[in-house]
Design a protein around this motif. Structure first.
Motif, PDB file in Angstrom:
ATOM      1  N   TYR A   1       0.825  -1.222   0.000  1.00  0.00           N
ATOM      2  CA  TYR A   1       0.000   0.000   0.000  1.00  0.00           C
ATOM      3  C   TYR A   1       0.859   1.273   0.000  1.00  0.00           C
ATOM      4  CZ  TYR A   1      -4.102   2.864   1.007  1.00  0.00           C
ATOM      5  OH  TYR A   1      -5.111   3.787   0.926  1.00  0.00           O
TER       6      TYR A   1
ATOM      7  N   ASN B   1     -10.939   3.888   9.450  1.00  0.00           N
ATOM      8  CA  ASN B   1     -10.319   3.236   8.268  1.00  0.00           C
ATOM      9  C   ASN B   1      -8.966   3.877   7.920  1.00  0.00           C
ATOM     10  OD1 ASN B   1     -12.919   4.949   7.042  1.00  0.00           O
ATOM     11  ND2 ASN B   1     -11.087   5.280   5.833  1.00  0.00           N
TER      12      ASN B   1
ATOM     13  N   ARG C   1      -4.032  13.998  -1.471  1.00  0.00           N
ATOM     14  CA  ARG C   1      -3.831  14.107  -0.017  1.00  0.00           C
ATOM     15  C   ARG C   1      -3.545  15.562   0.375  1.00  0.00           C
ATOM     16  NH1 ARG C   1      -3.919   9.093   2.552  1.00  0.00           N
ATOM     17  NH2 ARG C   1      -3.165   7.412   1.264  1.00  0.00           N
TER      18      ARG C   1
ATOM     19  N   ASP D   1      -8.943   0.565  12.180  1.00  0.00           N
ATOM     20  CA  ASP D   1      -9.216  -0.038  10.871  1.00  0.00           C
ATOM     21  C   ASP D   1      -9.758  -1.443  11.101  1.00  0.00           C
ATOM     22  OD1 ASP D   1      -8.197   0.731   7.785  1.00  0.00           O
ATOM     23  OD2 ASP D   1      -8.518  -1.417   8.098  1.00  0.00           O
TER      24      ASP D   1
HETATM   25  C1  LIG Z   1      -8.777   2.795   0.363  1.00  0.00           C
HETATM   26  S1  LIG Z   1      -8.232   2.340   1.979  1.00  0.00           S
HETATM   27  C2  LIG Z   1      -7.945   3.944   2.682  1.00  0.00           C
HETATM   28  C3  LIG Z   1      -6.962   3.875   3.811  1.00  0.00           C
HETATM   29  C4  LIG Z   1      -6.519   5.217   4.391  1.00  0.00           C
HETATM   30  N1  LIG Z   1      -7.645   5.979   4.899  1.00  0.00           N
HETATM   31  C5  LIG Z   1      -5.756   6.028   3.392  1.00  0.00           C
HETATM   32  O1  LIG Z   1      -6.153   7.164   3.106  1.00  0.00           O
HETATM   33  O2  LIG Z   1      -4.722   5.551   2.912  1.00  0.00           O
HETATM   34  C6  LIG Z   1      -9.770   1.854   2.741  1.00  0.00           C
HETATM   35  C7  LIG Z   1      -9.600   1.331   4.171  1.00  0.00           C
HETATM   36  O3  LIG Z   1     -10.894   1.141   4.733  1.00  0.00           O
HETATM   37  C8  LIG Z   1     -10.805   0.065   5.643  1.00  0.00           C
HETATM   38  N2  LIG Z   1     -12.161  -0.407   5.964  1.00  0.00           N
HETATM   39  C9  LIG Z   1     -13.074  -0.952   5.145  1.00  0.00           C
HETATM   40  N3  LIG Z   1     -14.183  -1.253   5.821  1.00  0.00           N
HETATM   41  C10 LIG Z   1     -13.987  -0.875   7.110  1.00  0.00           C
HETATM   42  C11 LIG Z   1     -14.777  -0.933   8.295  1.00  0.00           C
HETATM   43  N4  LIG Z   1     -15.997  -1.450   8.307  1.00  0.00           N
HETATM   44  N5  LIG Z   1     -14.254  -0.416   9.428  1.00  0.00           N
HETATM   45  C12 LIG Z   1     -13.012   0.113   9.461  1.00  0.00           C
HETATM   46  N6  LIG Z   1     -12.203   0.164   8.372  1.00  0.00           N
HETATM   47  C13 LIG Z   1     -12.688  -0.327   7.203  1.00  0.00           C
HETATM   48  C14 LIG Z   1      -9.935  -0.934   4.880  1.00  0.00           C
HETATM   49  O4  LIG Z   1      -9.420  -1.937   5.709  1.00  0.00           O
HETATM   50  C15 LIG Z   1      -8.878  -0.015   4.294  1.00  0.00           C
HETATM   51  O5  LIG Z   1      -7.790   0.123   5.159  1.00  0.00           O
END
Ligand SMILES: C[S@@+](CC[C@H](N)C(=O)[O-])C[C@H]1O[C@@H](n2cnc3c(N)ncnc32)[C@H](O)[C@@H]1O
Length: 269
Positions: free
Chosen positions: A24, A59, A38, A80
């Motif tokens: 990532y 998340n 960002r 997360d």
């Molecule tokens: C596209 S990534 C974005 C990560 C971070 N916010 C960033 O800007 O790099 C989406 C994130 O949402 C998390 N996610 C999805 N469903 C979730 C949930 N129900 N509760 C918490 N996190 C969740 C995923 O595990 C993932 O890390």
């Protein structure tokens, strides 16, 4: 009680993002469109966040934004769902003594944080598109925010100009975001359902205790992150689009129709 379908969706999300967590950060830092996006999010937040704030990040992924906020003098409680994302962000805790804490928590279980208070609750880059009903999150925000606290969410809405224009290139899925039943996303060999949230549905989910502070389009006219080589292939066009995007993204309809929208609220009562 969660339905069997919702549980299976969560399992697929966890597995997909756990696999993605391994590369990532590398992918993120190599993508100039993501870096620019960002920066726009940070500029938006900087207009109201006070230093030092106690931030709850939903998340949080591998913690790219958590580290940014810590460098700005804040403390972050990063949450997360995904096992892999939690492992990656946990590796960064020692570099931020007393500033970063990590908890594996789904954002529809914020009642588990009752008793704690935050100044700012943040979610970036479409993590909230993994849930259908935003009210399952907003119902708990008031009890964990300090009076006058802020919330900023970065969410994918149902209308994105760039995707609609892709009809001209034969994209038959150009209107997929408008599907009320959500869309099946494919990531790292896993399949899970996601939902696109309109400006109005997000605003409604916050209810009367929150005041809308500001909302703007993110990649309203600029290419979305998966077209990462666009700035190199079309430097002049990219610069022109940057200028136009900056001029229109705070105005209707570009503050609602974009790849993502950045939307902020303040707890007022
Ligand atoms: C596209 S990534 C974005 C990560 C971070 N916010 C960033 O800007 O790099 C989406 C994130 O949402 C998390 N996610 C999805 N469903 C979730 C949930 N129900 N509760 C918490 N996190 C969740 C995923 O595990 C993932 O890390």
């Amino acid at each position: 009680m969660q339905s069997a379908e919702a549980i299976e969706n969560s399992i697929q999300i966890n597995e997909a993002f756990t696999k993605q967590s391994l590369h990532y950060d590398t992918n993120d830092f190599q993508n100039p469109l993501l870096s620019a996006m960002r920066m726009q999010v940070y500029q938006h937040v900087s207009k109201f966040i006070r230093r030092p704030s106690r931030i709850l990040e939903l998340n949080a992924g591998t913690g790219i934004d958590a580290l940014y906020f810590i460098q700005q003098g804040h403390t972050v409680h990063a949450t997360d769902l995904s096992d892999g994302m939690i492992r990656q962000i946990s590796k960064k805790v020692n570099d931020c003594p007393n500033r970063l804490t990590v908890q594996q928590l789904s954002y529809d279980q914020l009642d588990q944080l009752k008793g704690q208070k935050f100044d700012f609750i943040f979610s970036n880059f479409g993590g909230l598109n993994c849930i259908h009903e935003l009210s399952k999150i907003t119902k708990d925000l008031r009890s964990i925010l300090n009076p006058g606290g802020y919330v900023t969410w970065v969410i994918m809405p149902p209308i994105c100009f760039w995707e609609i224009v892709s009809i001209l290139k034969g994209n038959r899925n150009a209107f997929r975001r408008l599907n009320k039943n959500g869309v099946v996303a494919h990531l790292e060999g896993r399949h899970f359902r996601i939902w696109y949230h309109s400006f109005l549905s997000i605003k409604k989910s916050f209810g009367p205790n929150f005041k809308l502070i500001h909302h703007e389009g993110l990649a309203a006219l600029l290419p979305p992150p998966h077209v990462f080589n666009f700035p190199i292939r079309h430097p002049w066009l990219y610069k022109t689009l940057q200028r136009i995007d900056a001029a229109v993204r705070n105005h209707f309809p570009f503050n609602r129709w974009a790849d993502h929208i950045i939307i902020s609220f303040q707890l007022v009562s």
